[in-house]
Design a protein around this motif. Structure first.
Motif, short mmCIF file in Angstrom:
data_model
loop_
_atom_site.label_atom_id
_atom_site.label_comp_id
_atom_site.label_asym_id
_atom_site.label_seq_id
_atom_site.Cartn_x
_atom_site.Cartn_y
_atom_site.Cartn_z
N LEU A 147 30.89 68.34 -15.01
CA LEU A 147 29.76 69.24 -15.22
C LEU A 147 28.53 68.61 -14.57
O LEU A 147 27.97 67.64 -15.06
N GLY A 148 28.14 69.18 -13.44
CA GLY A 148 27.03 68.59 -12.69
C GLY A 148 25.67 69.06 -13.17
O GLY A 148 24.68 68.35 -13.05
N GLY A 149 25.60 70.27 -13.68
CA GLY A 149 24.31 70.76 -14.12
C GLY A 149 24.29 72.26 -14.28
O GLY A 149 25.32 72.94 -14.17
N PHE A 150 23.08 72.75 -14.52
CA PHE A 150 22.87 74.18 -14.81
C PHE A 150 21.80 74.78 -13.94
O PHE A 150 20.86 74.09 -13.53
N HIS A 151 21.96 76.05 -13.69
CA HIS A 151 20.85 76.90 -13.28
C HIS A 151 20.61 77.83 -14.44
O HIS A 151 21.42 78.71 -14.74
N PHE A 152 19.49 77.62 -15.12
CA PHE A 152 19.18 78.44 -16.29
C PHE A 152 18.43 79.70 -15.89
O PHE A 152 17.50 79.67 -15.08
N GLY B 2 25.99 64.16 -26.01
CA GLY B 2 25.99 63.09 -25.00
C GLY B 2 24.81 63.17 -24.06
O GLY B 2 23.87 63.92 -24.31
N PRO B 3 24.86 62.38 -22.98
CA PRO B 3 23.77 62.47 -22.00
C PRO B 3 23.76 63.86 -21.36
O PRO B 3 24.82 64.40 -21.05
N LEU B 4 22.57 64.40 -21.17
CA LEU B 4 22.48 65.76 -20.63
C LEU B 4 22.69 65.75 -19.11
O LEU B 4 22.23 64.84 -18.43
N PRO B 5 23.36 66.76 -18.58
CA PRO B 5 23.44 66.87 -17.11
C PRO B 5 22.11 67.39 -16.56
O PRO B 5 21.17 67.62 -17.31
N ARG B 6 22.07 67.59 -15.26
CA ARG B 6 20.86 68.12 -14.62
C ARG B 6 20.59 69.54 -15.12
O ARG B 6 21.48 70.39 -15.08
N LEU B 7 19.38 69.77 -15.57
CA LEU B 7 19.03 71.08 -16.13
C LEU B 7 17.93 71.70 -15.28
O LEU B 7 16.78 71.23 -15.31
N THR B 8 18.30 72.70 -14.52
CA THR B 8 17.34 73.31 -13.60
C THR B 8 17.14 74.78 -13.98
O THR B 8 18.10 75.44 -14.36
N ILE B 9 15.94 75.25 -13.86
CA ILE B 9 15.70 76.69 -14.01
C ILE B 9 15.88 77.33 -12.63
O ILE B 9 15.38 76.81 -11.64
N ASP B 10 16.64 78.41 -12.57
CA ASP B 10 16.78 79.16 -11.32
C ASP B 10 16.43 80.60 -11.62
O ASP B 10 17.28 81.39 -12.02
N GLN B 11 15.16 80.93 -11.47
CA GLN B 11 14.71 82.28 -11.79
C GLN B 11 13.74 82.74 -10.70
O GLN B 11 12.95 81.95 -10.19
#
Ligand code: RM4
Ligand code: MN
Ligand code: MN
Length: 396
Positions: free
Chosen positions: A252-257, A287-296
């Motif tokens: 799990l590399g991260g999110f686009h929220f 656990g440690p959070l992955p990269r959390l990015t907003i994509d809007q």
């Protein structure tokens, strides 16, 4: 501190919640906001230019810094190239850092140039694939210059009609192209691979789902991981289960929220389905959070305010996830108590965490009520006056 906070703190402490740990966890949350979320964007029908919109990447960074100043949690800004291209990348990095931010993920653009009409990394013509690979290699260098630790790929490639191209051949081209990029990935950088069900391709997207993205990452190596954009699934898909699966595989590399009602709507995260957002954070909270990015890409909303609200919604969803009574949840699950476990989640979800988030923000030097502070600050009026001309604000 407010009465509301003291009342909440007393209730949570009574319930055995380690409030210090929750507040520490929440204050460590880092969200990347996207440079492209501050500039002009619209739908295929219309773009409504907003007064005070940034005229260049430096002003987009200023807006990102304002969101961080208000929320305390938006300490990184993600870039998109060539949209954010400049002559001097060390200068851009300096100006990001001077604003108290760091550079988040670097996003290549493989969907706008005329030669990408039939695809980029998967294009039938090797010369076009070379151009696409060269752009990703250039983005690796840009990432190095900016101090970024990831290149985040969204691939628009796909076909519109059955028979338009050979799906298996396209898959082979995709892997060959990405291997060439991965081979040059500098130490300390990772490659994030995003998937999207459809659009712009309407028959077969080359990276349409988590499975194809994961298989691609497995072919490349450990530093290739999957990025989950909340708007990129079919209706009804259990996104939190995908998150669990990818996290369990270490991919799990991260999110686009963002949030959506119908397709890839790019609305404010948490505005349509806050319960789904909470459940996703429940899967991450241990656990440690992955990269959390907003994509809007905001079309009719005030952009800075929409971004502030998005960060606040993320803070609240994470705060609620941190309140889940993990031992009670486990006990209910092991006892086969079907609704018992569900009710443990509901108890956390129904907690009004706003006073808790306000306190954590204040501790970070940010605003207890970021939206009210933004509205009262005159920021929108000020940038409107400063950015009244069409010429870009030159720095340096
Ligand atoms: C896509 C996808 C990407 C974003 C582009 C512009 O739908 O979500 O992440 O970079 O839009
Ligand atoms: Mn995305
Ligand atoms: Mn999208």
């Amino acid at each position: 501190m407010s009465d509301a906070y003291h009342a909440l703190a007393a209730r949570l402490t009574d319930r055995g919640v380690d409030l210090d740990a929750v507040e520490r966890g929440l204050s460590e949350l880092v969200v990347e906001t996207p440079s492209w979320g501050y500039g002009d964007s619209g739908t295929r029908f219309a773009t409504f230019a907003q007064p005070g919109r940034p005229r260049d990447v430096f002003e987009r960074v200023d807006d990102a810094a304002e969101v961080h100043r208000l929320t305390g949690t938006a300490g990184a800004v993600a870039f998109h190239f060539p949209w954010d291209a400049v002559e001097d990348y060390p200068e851009l990095r300096e100006s990001v850092e001077a604003c108290g931010l760091r550079v988040g993920a670097v996003n290549p653009n493989l969907f706008q140039a005329p030669e990408y009409k039939l695809g980029s990394l998967c294009h039938p013509d090797a010369a076009v694939r070379d151009t696409a690979v060269a752009h990703m290699l250039e983005c690796l260098e840009i990432a190095t210059a900016l101090g970024s630790s990831a290149q985040s790929l969204w691939l628009a490639d796909g076909t519109n009609y059955p028979g338009q191209d050979d799906m298996r051949a396209r898959r082979g081209r995709l892997h060959d192209s990405l291997r060439r990029v991965y081979a040059e990935l500098p130490d300390g950088q990772e490659l994030l691979v995003e998937y999207k069900l459809f659009e712009p391709a309407f028959y077969a997207t080359d990276l349409a789902d988590w499975g194809s993205a994961l298989l691609t990452c497995l072919k490349l190596g450990e530093r290739a991981r999957v990025l989950v954009d909340l708007g990129h699934h079919a209706q009804g898909v259990n996104v939190e289960q995908i998150v669990t699966l990818l996290a369990d595989e270490g991919r799990l590399g991260g999110f686009h929220f963002n949030n959506r009602k119908y397709a890839d709507d790019d609305l404010v995260v948490g505005s349509v389905n806050p319960f789904e957002l909470f459940l996703i954070f429940c899967e991450l909270a241990g656990g440690p959070l992955p990269r959390l990015t907003i994509d809007q890409s905001h079309n009719v909303e005030a952009k800075v305010e929409a971004m502030v609200l998005s960060v606040v919604n993320l803070q609240e969803a994470y705060a609620k996830a941190l309140l889940v009574d993990a031992p009670a949840l486990r006990d209910a699950q092991l006892a086969g108590d079907v609704l018992g476990g569900h009710e443990v989640l509901l108890d956390a979800y129904r907690t009004d965490v706003r006073p808790l988030c306000a306190r954590v923000r204040a501790g970070l030097g940010a605003e207890e009520d970021p939206i009210a502070a933004l509205r009262g600050s005159g920021y929108a009026r000020r940038v409107q006056a400063e950015r009244a001309t069409e010429t870009t604000g030159l720095r340096g």
